[in-house]
Write an enzyme that holds these catalytic residues in place. Sequence first.
Site, PDB file in Angstrom:
ATOM      1  N   ARG A 118      -0.415  18.373 -24.196  1.00 30.84           N
ATOM      2  CA  ARG A 118       0.619  19.149 -24.903  1.00 30.84           C
ATOM      3  C   ARG A 118       0.811  20.514 -24.237  1.00 30.84           C
ATOM      4  NH1 ARG A 118      -0.442  22.260 -29.080  1.00 30.84           N
ATOM      5  NH2 ARG A 118      -2.007  20.911 -29.995  1.00 30.84           N
ATOM      6  N   TYR A 149      27.464  20.037 -28.974  1.00 29.21           N
ATOM      7  CA  TYR A 149      26.982  18.775 -29.541  1.00 29.21           C
ATOM      8  C   TYR A 149      26.755  18.986 -31.049  1.00 29.21           C
ATOM      9  CZ  TYR A 149      23.743  14.901 -30.402  1.00 29.21           C
ATOM     10  OH  TYR A 149      23.129  13.791 -30.909  1.00 29.21           O
ATOM     11  N   ASP A 154      23.801  25.219 -22.346  1.00 29.15           N
ATOM     12  CA  ASP A 154      23.520  23.787 -22.283  1.00 29.15           C
ATOM     13  C   ASP A 154      24.324  23.227 -21.119  1.00 29.15           C
ATOM     14  OD1 ASP A 154      23.508  21.006 -22.622  1.00 29.15           O
ATOM     15  OD2 ASP A 154      23.349  21.147 -24.798  1.00 29.15           O
ATOM     16  N   LYS A 203      20.559  12.315 -20.601  1.00 29.74           N
ATOM     17  CA  LYS A 203      21.888  12.053 -20.051  1.00 29.74           C
ATOM     18  C   LYS A 203      21.835  11.950 -18.515  1.00 29.74           C
ATOM     19  CE  LYS A 203      22.878  12.313 -24.354  1.00 29.74           C
ATOM     20  NZ  LYS A 203      22.255  13.393 -24.998  1.00 29.74           N
TER      21      LYS A 203
HETATM   22  N1  LCS Z   1      23.166  18.704 -25.631  1.00 28.35           N
HETATM   23  C1  LCS Z   1      24.224  17.932 -25.389  1.00 28.35           C
HETATM   24  C2  LCS Z   1      25.391  18.492 -24.628  1.00 28.35           C
HETATM   25  C3  LCS Z   1      24.236  16.614 -25.839  1.00 28.35           C
HETATM   26  O1  LCS Z   1      25.312  15.864 -25.562  1.00 28.35           O
HETATM   27  C4  LCS Z   1      23.123  16.106 -26.572  1.00 28.35           C
HETATM   28  C5  LCS Z   1      23.086  14.728 -27.072  1.00 28.35           C
HETATM   29  C6  LCS Z   1      22.049  16.974 -26.810  1.00 28.35           C
HETATM   30  C7  LCS Z   1      22.095  18.257 -26.310  1.00 28.35           C
HETATM   31  C8  LCS Z   1      20.834  16.522 -27.545  1.00 28.35           C
HETATM   32  O2  LCS Z   1      20.046  15.767 -26.706  1.00 28.35           O
HETATM   33  P1  LCS Z   1      19.002  14.636 -27.179  1.00 28.35           P
HETATM   34  O3  LCS Z   1      18.121  15.274 -28.194  1.00 28.35           O
HETATM   35  O4  LCS Z   1      19.810  13.519 -27.767  1.00 28.35           O
HETATM   36  O5  LCS Z   1      18.302  14.280 -25.926  1.00 28.35           O
HETATM   37  N2  LCS Z   1      24.325  14.103 -27.062  1.00 28.35           N
HETATM   38  C9  LCS Z   1      24.609  12.920 -27.518  1.00 28.35           C
HETATM   39  C10 LCS Z   1      25.920  12.414 -27.517  1.00 28.35           C
HETATM   40  O6  LCS Z   1      26.938  13.023 -27.202  1.00 28.35           O
HETATM   41  N3  LCS Z   1      25.896  11.170 -27.932  1.00 28.35           N
HETATM   42  O7  LCS Z   1      24.634  10.790 -28.327  1.00 28.35           O
HETATM   43  C11 LCS Z   1      23.725  11.885 -28.051  1.00 28.35           C
END
Ligand code: LCS
Length: 393
Positions: free
Chosen positions: A58, A111, A183, A208
Amino acid sequence: MTKKEMGISSKCVHAGIDNYEFGPVVPPIYQTSTFKFESAEHGAKLFAGKEAGYIYTRMLNPTIEAMENAVAALEGGYKALGCGSGMAAINTALTALLSAGDHVVCSKAVYGPTSTLLNTVLNRFNIETTFVNASDIKQVQEAMKPNTKVVYIETPGNPTLEIADLEEVSKIAHKGGAKVVVDNTFMSPILQRPIELGVDVVVHSMTKFLNGHADVVAGIIIVKDDESYLSMRKVLNQLGGVIDPFNSFLVHRGLKTLALRMERHSESAMKVAEFLENHPKVDWVRFPGLKSHPQYEIGIKQHSAPGGMISFELKGGYEAGEKLMNSVELCALAVSLGGVETLIQHPASMTHASMGKEARESASITDGLVRLSVGIEDVDDIIKDIEDALKTV
Ligand code: LCS
């Protein structure tokens, strides 16, 4: 040649790879929760920070660290902190930078769960947020307060693809004593490096493009200096949202093809966006590579290619979009983005449902907006699939 001097594609392949015992070209997976101390004195020294070394996964693990170093090198940052998801990275970064009584300026185009985190969780700790259209720099300036500690920007924003001028936002935030968190999920460091534009902290959902293969949920924070790194590491260690060694290995493997993939995503998305813009059943298309994008000029100043994300609305609104989503065959009807496969989804009822209608309307997320994440299949196949599905509308 030092690794620092390498071009971005070479960095994708070589960054973060050290010399390991037996000479593997790929970092080994240290799938262990803990590390043996040489002696009680050694353990005490490690805990006191008097000697460098691994203690407990961790806190730090060599497989995780290798991936972190690779992403930090790609973003032009000092160091990075691997997290269990993009949301864990965002939450950790904000928790590390904010205290009760602080104020945040956040772009509306983020998001859904990011705005929900600020609105329904951090607000309970007396952290107030003003949401702005960050493509209008005046709105960022006007929202600044004496207690603004963070300006949080997603650019291009999810799902409207609104673009904010990162150099201008950074100047305003720094003048007001605030840090800028960006982001960079939609662009990846191949196409846009916010730290080079003055930004303080970069976060990613590595779920992603960075991992790119739709088989990992992970996130990362990239910082500029040792002080930010140490304070962020402390908070991550206490909140506990770390990535695990195996997922780090998978992300590190994905990074090697990131430059190739981003090139293909961008080229194909450009063709798909042009096809959509010229289709009689399409009302509007938003894509950073199209001259019709309202912030096209800001975009070309700060990113090297348009990326793989497209938003559009059909003339028949949501009902037409629903028919399209139910008729595609090659495109998968699924949330997430940035993988090798083309995905299609409906933000108002899916990724941005948690925001509520009022916040969505204010962020220009219309009920008819459909979002495409263009994959690396043959672009003619992607276009044919959408063209055939549009015949049913
Ligand atoms: N930032 C962006 C720009 C995102 O598109 C997402 C997830 C996150 C942060 C969060 O990331 P995660 O915790 O899921 O790894 N976006 C999603 C979307 O547009 N569709 O499903 C998940």
